[in-house]
Design an enzyme around this catalytic site. Structure first.
Site, short mmCIF file in Angstrom:
data_model
loop_
_atom_site.label_atom_id
_atom_site.label_comp_id
_atom_site.label_asym_id
_atom_site.label_seq_id
_atom_site.Cartn_x
_atom_site.Cartn_y
_atom_site.Cartn_z
N ARG A 21 -6.88 3.88 7.30
CA ARG A 21 -5.84 2.81 6.85
C ARG A 21 -6.00 1.60 7.74
NH1 ARG A 21 0.19 2.17 5.97
NH2 ARG A 21 0.09 0.90 3.97
N HIS A 52 -7.35 -2.04 6.68
CA HIS A 52 -6.20 -3.48 6.59
C HIS A 52 -6.71 -4.33 7.44
CE1 HIS A 52 -2.22 -2.13 4.84
NE2 HIS A 52 -3.18 -1.21 4.41
N ASN A 81 2.10 -4.40 6.61
CA ASN A 81 1.46 -3.84 7.78
C ASN A 81 2.38 -2.82 8.40
OD1 ASN A 81 -1.37 -4.39 7.25
ND2 ASN A 81 -1.16 -6.16 8.58
N HIS A 83 -7.60 7.73 -0.31
CA HIS A 83 -6.21 8.20 -0.43
C HIS A 83 -6.14 9.58 -0.77
CE1 HIS A 83 -4.69 4.11 -2.28
NE2 HIS A 83 -4.53 4.01 -0.85
#
Length: 333
Positions: free
Chosen positions: A67, A71, A99, A201
């Protein structure tokens, strides 16, 4: 049917953004395998050893690192700017509301891998934090059963990190297919890339607040999102009561939450996508065929995923005067 003016405007905007970002990231041509062959030839094994040690301490290392990479790349390019800590004079990316849920284990993984690399005299201050994050992401995917792949290297670390830069630059759990495609296209990524990357995911967790609208307040007529599997919706309600502590974490993959696999797509077929942005990949006819194909063919998915995450790693690469190699991943030199 001819496209409407609004659709034409959207397409034009998307193409303009894509062109702009691709031009700014055109230096990604410098990326190559074995980039550190002369300066730090053992960098991949050094990083892998550090990442494996961290992973053995806590499984959260895997989803947190994946992740973090996503990001980082999506906001201002793959330049490790998301790792930089805020100072009195600057609120950095990591402290933007979008975040704040990034798990600390992702940051710690990069910091420990960087320390391991710099502990080798020949490698000290020769390898960027951005490249270490890219390598660590590959390693945690492989450690959780996903495909291993060659990582292109040669990114420099960014010279800027602001919370404001995050605004509107990360996909949201409520997005529909048009919104997802538009945001990914603006980074030069295709719908297939988007669907493959969404499958990250298959590991990790989410907080109840990110999907509460689907199980309690969808519409007046249908308080529960009708695209949700009814049994799964009940399970989610049991785990996330209306007044639940928002910090409670729920596995995003209800079947194999600790394995990187194509179960993500099988879940979507059964109505078990946690976010709207997950389930829409199956309910929208434009992406449904891809979901069906990858649910039944893990090799095809793995191949598509490798291409997608390679493409992601090319977004907004910094070179020359636009970047450097940070001595400390958490602050500028």
């Amino acid at each position: 049917m001819a496209p409407s003016n609004s659709n034409i405007s959207l397409i034009t905007l998307s193409l303009s953004l894509t062109t702009l970002l691709l031009l700014s990231g055109s230096t990604s041509a410098q990326l190559r395998q074995n980039y550190y062959a002369a300066t730090c030839p053992d960098v991949e094994s050094i990083v892998k050893k550090a990442v494996t040690a961290k992973f053995q301490q806590t499984f959260v290392t895997a989803p947190a690192t994946i992740r973090l990479f996503f990001h980082d790349c999506f906001v201002s390019g793959c330049d490790a700017s998301v790792i930089v800590a805020s100072t009195a004079g600057n609120k950095a990316e990591k402290d933007h509301p979008d975040n704040l849920s990034l798990a600390g284990d992702g940051f710690d993984t990069v910091i420990k891998a960087k320390a391991a690399v710099d502990a080798v005299p020949k490698c000290k201050n020769k390898v960027s934090c951005a490249d270490i994050l890219a390598l660590a992401t590959r390693d945690v995917i492989a450690l959780t059963g996903g495909p291993s792949y060659a990582v292109e290297l040669g990114r420099l670390d960014g010279l800027s990190s602001t919370a404001a830069s995050v605004n509107g630059n990360l996909p949201q759990p409520t997005f529909n297919l048009n919104q997802l495609n538009s945001m990914f296209a603006s980074r030069g990524l295709s719908q297939a890339d988007m669907i493959a990357l969404s499958a990250c995911h298959t590991v990790g967790f989410s907080h109840c607040s990110k999907f509460a609208n689907r199980i309690y307040n969808f519409t007046k007529q249908n308080p529960v999102d009708p695209t949700l599997n009814k049994q799964y919706a009940t399970q989610l309600q049991n785990m996330c009561p209306r007044n639940v502590d928002e910090r409670i974490a729920i596995d995003m993959d209800p079947t194999t939450p600790r394995r990187f696999d194509n179960a993500y797509f099988k879940n979507l077929i059964q109505g078990k996508g946690l976010f709207t942005s997950d389930q829409v990949l199956f309910t929208d006819s434009r992406s449904k065929n891809t979901v069906n194909a990858w649910a039944s063919d893990p090799k095809s998915f793995n191949s598509a995923f490798i291409q997608a995450i390679t493409n992601l790693g090319r977004v907004g690469v910094k070179t020359g005067k636009n970047g450097n190699i940070r001595f400390d991943c958490g602050r500028f030199n």
